[in-house]
Design an enzyme around this catalytic site. Structure first.
Site, PDB file in Angstrom:
ATOM      1  N   GLN A  81       0.837  -1.199   0.000  1.00  0.00           N
ATOM      2  CA  GLN A  81       0.000   0.000   0.000  1.00  0.00           C
ATOM      3  C   GLN A  81       0.872   1.249   0.000  1.00  0.00           C
ATOM      4  O   GLN A  81       1.258   1.757   1.051  1.00  0.00           O
ATOM      5  CB  GLN A  81      -0.952   0.005   1.194  1.00  0.00           C
ATOM      6  CG  GLN A  81      -1.952   1.132   1.087  1.00  0.00           C
ATOM      7  CD  GLN A  81      -3.072   1.031   2.099  1.00  0.00           C
ATOM      8  OE1 GLN A  81      -3.278   0.013   2.735  1.00  0.00           O
ATOM      9  NE2 GLN A  81      -3.795   2.118   2.236  1.00  0.00           N
ATOM     10  N   PHE A  82       1.160   1.759  -1.197  1.00  0.00           N
ATOM     11  CA  PHE A  82       2.021   2.934  -1.322  1.00  0.00           C
ATOM     12  C   PHE A  82       1.416   4.160  -0.676  1.00  0.00           C
ATOM     13  O   PHE A  82       2.123   5.087  -0.275  1.00  0.00           O
ATOM     14  CB  PHE A  82       2.370   3.216  -2.794  1.00  0.00           C
ATOM     15  CG  PHE A  82       1.263   3.847  -3.589  1.00  0.00           C
ATOM     16  CD1 PHE A  82       1.187   5.226  -3.715  1.00  0.00           C
ATOM     17  CD2 PHE A  82       0.304   3.067  -4.226  1.00  0.00           C
ATOM     18  CE1 PHE A  82       0.178   5.819  -4.456  1.00  0.00           C
ATOM     19  CE2 PHE A  82      -0.706   3.639  -4.963  1.00  0.00           C
ATOM     20  CZ  PHE A  82      -0.772   5.025  -5.084  1.00  0.00           C
ATOM     21  N   THR A  83       0.094   4.190  -0.496  1.00  0.00           N
ATOM     22  CA  THR A  83      -0.548   5.372   0.078  1.00  0.00           C
ATOM     23  C   THR A  83      -0.205   5.584   1.546  1.00  0.00           C
ATOM     24  O   THR A  83      -0.526   6.640   2.099  1.00  0.00           O
ATOM     25  CB  THR A  83      -2.080   5.317  -0.096  1.00  0.00           C
ATOM     26  OG1 THR A  83      -2.584   4.165   0.574  1.00  0.00           O
ATOM     27  CG2 THR A  83      -2.461   5.290  -1.569  1.00  0.00           C
TER      28      THR A  83
END
Length: 152
Positions: A81-83
Site C-alpha cells: 500500500q504505497f498510500t
C-alpha cells in the site's frame, strides 16, 4: 517502511474487477498493509517482519494481549500500500513523492514476505501494482502502526 497491522478473524483480497473471487485469504491472524519509501533497505524489511511476527496482540488464557501470531498459529495477509506514504498536510490532494518507485518497493515487499515466512508463518499476499479490494474483520479491534524509522 511503514505497516498498518490489524488483528483479524479473517481477511481476503480480490482484484477490483473480480470482487467476488478473492485470490488470497487467511482466517485468524494479521492483515498487514505495507508501504515502502525511497531509503528503505533490507534492514527495514527485517525490522517490520521481526516486529510483526513477535507482536503480542493476541489474548492468552487470562484475556491479556500476551501472545504473538506465531504463538496462536495464525497467518498473515500482506498487502502492498504505497498510500501509507501519502502526505496530506498541504491542500486536499495527497502527495505520494515519499513512496518508493515500484521496482524498489516490490523487491522490499517480496523480501518482507520471505522474512515473515522465515519466522514459520503462513503468508498470503496481495498482487503488487493491482487495484485490490481488501476485506477483513478486525478482531478487537486491534490496529498497530509500525514505522521502521520509528517516526511514530
Amino acid at each position: 517502511m511503514r505497516a498498518v497491522i490489524q488483528k483479524v478473524s479473517y481477511a481476503n483480497v480480490a482484484a477490483a474487477t473480480q470482487a467476488d473471487h478473492p485470490f488470497s485469504q487467511i482466517e485468524h491472524g494479521l492483515c498487514v498493509l505495507l508501504g515502502v519509501t525511497h531509503n528503505d533497505t533490507e534492514t527495514d524489511a527485517r525490522y517490520i517482519a521481526d516486529k510483526t511476527a513477535g507482536l503480542r496482540i493476541f489474548e492468552d488464557g487470562d484475556g491479556k494481549l500476551n501472545l504473538s501470531v506465531k504463538d496462536t498459529g495464525g497467518s498473515v495477509l500482506l498487502v502492498s500500500q504505497f498510500t501509507l506514504y501519502g502526505d496530506a498536510r498541504n491542500g486536499r490532494r495527497p502527495s505520494f513523492t515519499e513512496a518508493a518507485k515500484p521496482e524498489q518497493a516490490e523487491a522490499l515487499y517480496r523480501r518482507t514476505a520471505e522474512l515473515l515466512r522465515a519466522h514459520g508463518l503462513t503468508v498470503a499476499e496481495g498482487r503488487f501494482r493491482t487495484h485490490m479490494l481488501v476485506s477483513l474483520c478486525n478482531d478487537g479491534p486491534v490496529t498497530i502502526l509500525l514505522d521502521s524509522q520509528k517516526q511514530f
